[in-house]
Design a protein around this motif. Structure first.
Motif, PDB file in Angstrom:
ATOM      1  N   SER A 189      19.681 -55.740 -22.053  1.00 45.23           N
ATOM      2  CA  SER A 189      20.032 -55.607 -23.469  1.00 45.23           C
ATOM      3  C   SER A 189      19.233 -54.489 -24.126  1.00 45.23           C
ATOM      4  N   ASN A 215      18.128 -52.474 -28.183  1.00 51.66           N
ATOM      5  CA  ASN A 215      17.438 -52.885 -29.405  1.00 51.66           C
ATOM      6  C   ASN A 215      18.303 -52.789 -30.656  1.00 51.66           C
ATOM      7  N   GLN A 274      21.722 -53.588 -33.116  1.00 51.92           N
ATOM      8  CA  GLN A 274      22.241 -54.846 -33.623  1.00 51.92           C
ATOM      9  C   GLN A 274      23.267 -55.448 -32.681  1.00 51.92           C
ATOM     10  N   LYS A 286      21.643 -57.124 -29.700  1.00 51.47           N
ATOM     11  CA  LYS A 286      21.040 -58.409 -30.049  1.00 51.47           C
ATOM     12  C   LYS A 286      22.091 -59.504 -30.084  1.00 51.47           C
ATOM     13  N   ARG A 321      23.029 -60.391 -26.575  1.00 50.46           N
ATOM     14  CA  ARG A 321      21.986 -61.182 -25.919  1.00 50.46           C
ATOM     15  C   ARG A 321      22.049 -62.641 -26.373  1.00 50.46           C
ATOM     16  N   GLU A 322      22.308 -62.843 -27.665  1.00 47.64           N
ATOM     17  CA  GLU A 322      22.369 -64.205 -28.182  1.00 47.64           C
ATOM     18  C   GLU A 322      23.540 -64.965 -27.587  1.00 47.64           C
TER      19      GLU A 322
END
Length: 498
Positions: free
Chosen positions: A20, A22, A24, A27, A30-31
């Motif tokens: 992943s 950095n 938005q 993120k 990744r979630e």
């Protein structure tokens, strides 16, 4: 069981962080992936396989490491039989190691454990109990084998039992005795109470039995040596060709008997020797007396060959023959035979050196021989003892007629001393016979009086019976009245018990 375990979760999460970015969008991606993994973590069922894990990442992270997927799938599998065995062995080994450590024979380790967790010292207490029981059991068996031994095999077995008891004793931790055994005993309800005093008693008993074994083993050596010496002496005596060889055999025989008599009395060897010594001594006495008589006969034979040409030497040989004969004791069965030979040799000497006094001495010997023959197989009656005493007195009178200046005077004095001693013995036996007959007569009179007029008072009756018993007890052994006296005593004692 959850479908995704912790180890697989960590492997996958670490790879997600690598894939992943950095921004938005990264993120959010990744979630999403983490939520999928969390869902697997919360689900129960069979473990997720590599294809299912790949599907979670494929649409978001096509570059997800295939290697990590394989590692995660492998880590997510349920443990196999080998793994279970491995961990079981590790757990058991660790526990055993801890127990072994706390049971080491070091006070700084055992004391704190005994105060706080005494159950961990269970192996020590079990070992102590086992060795204590081993000490007691082996000592009891050793005590029975040694104190009631019937052969050297029992001694050997007893020694083995003592050694086994000593091994058990050496395995007892003496310094630990008295330190918190109550906690173990109260916790498990045991009744074992092994104290330092008991240990000392067991050690002393082991040492005592070991000493007895040592003495018994050492005593077997002189026993075997003595028996061997006696057997060799017997063979030497049987094969002896002359008096010198027989005397050497007799000396060896005596040495063997002396060796047996010197064995310590409390040992098995002494008991064995005592049982054999009677037969050895009897055979030895017979052989010794036989050697005296045979040697005397050899001297007599040699003297007969030279008496015409060398009368003085012949006289000396007959004197040596008489010296051998004089060593035969009165109580020996061959005494009568020896006295006959003695009379013959003395007559031969007197016939050479002193015909006159020789006749007196020869006559005295004949009376002495008759007295000795009559004395055989006692007891005798009072009348017979008087006759025997008369024979000895006549022999003494004959010898007293030999004058000082006569050559046979010295020989007559020697015989006179011997005959007077024998006369004294006969007079003692005569007195014992007379007194015993008198006691028996008085006892019989008391019995007849008691039968004729028995007292009405039981105590007085018993007192008279006891008086009769006391009277009968004055009858001396070796008299003709003694058997009858013993019979009457037995009857009287039976009457007292009624």
């Amino acid at each position: 069981m959850y479908r995704l375990n912790q180890r697989a979760w960590k492997l996958l999460l670490a790879e997600v962080e690598k894939c992943s970015g950095n921004d938005q969008v990264s993120k959010i991606e990744r979630e999403i992936v983490i939520k999928r993994l969390e869902k697997l973590r919360l689900e129960t069922g069979s473990p997720a396989q590599i294809d299912e894990l790949r599907d979670i990442f494929l649409d978001i992270y096509p570059q997800f490491s295939e290697k990590v997927l394989k590692q995660a799938a492998k880590a997510n599998q349920a443990p196999g039989l080998f793994t279970k065995i491995k961990w079981t062995v590790i757990l058991v080994g660790s526990s055993a190691g801890i127990v072994w450590l706390v049971n080491l024979p070091y006070p700084m380790i055992r004391w704190p454990v005994a105060r706080t967790v005494p159950i961990l010292l269970l192996p020590s207490y079990m070992s102590m109990d086992y060795h204590y029981r081993g000490v007691i059991q082996n000592l009891e068996q050793a005590d029975q084998l040694i104190n009631k031994a019937t052969s050297s095999f029992d001694i050997e077995e007893g020694a083995k039992k003592v050694q086994e008891a000593q091994k058990h004793l050496d395995n007892l931790p003496v310094w630990f005795l008295g330190y918190y055994p109550q906690a173990y005993c109260s916790l498990f309800g045991c009744s074992w109470r092994f104290t330092l005093d008991e240990f000392e008693a067991a050690r002393q008993r082991t040492a005592r039995i070991s000493a007895v074994v040592f003495q018994d083993k050492n005593a077997l050596t002189p026993l075997n040596q003595g028996e061997l010496a006696i057997e060799l002496a017997k063979k030497q005596y049987e094969q002896a060709a002359n008096s010198k060889d027989r005397e050497q055999a007799i000396a060896s025989w005596q040495a063997g008997i002396d060796q047996l008599e010197e064995i310590p009395s409390q040992t098995l060897a002494a008991k064995t020797a005592k049982a054999k010594l009677r037969a050895y001594t009897r055979d030895f006495d017979n052989a010794r007396i036989g050697s005296f008589i045979v040697a005397a006969q050899e001297f007599d034979l040699a003297a007969e060959k030279i008496k015409q040409t060398q009368p003085q030497t012949a006289s000396e040989l007959w004197q040596q023959a008489m010296n051998r004969i004089n060593q035969v004791p009165l109580e020996n069965p061959r005494y009568l035979e020896a006295q006959k030979l003695l009379a013959i040799y003395q007559g031969k000497i007197q016939g050479i050196v002193d015909p006159k006094s020789g006749k007196l001495i020869e006559g005295a010997k004949q009376f002495a021989l008759a007295a000795a023959q009559a004395s055989q197989n006692p007891p005798h009656t009072e009348t017979k003892w008087k006759q025997i005493a008369k024979l000895w007195s006549t022999a003494i009178e004959q010898l007293q007629n030999v004058r000082v200046e006569e050559p046979g005077y010295v020989e007559a004095q020697k015989l006179l001393a011997s005959y007077q001693t024998n006369l004294g013995i006969i007079e003692t036996r005569l007195q014992a016979e007379t007194e015993s007959q008198s006691s028996l007569k008085q006892a019989n009179e008391q019995i007849q009086s008691l039968i004729a007029a028995p007292p009405s008072d039981p105590q007085q009756f018993q007192g008279q019976i006891q008086g009769i018993i006391n009277q009968l007890n004055t009858i001396k052994p070796g008299t003709t009245a003694y058997p009858e006296g013993q019979r009457l005593i037995a009857l009287a004692q039976q009457r007292l018990k009624q």
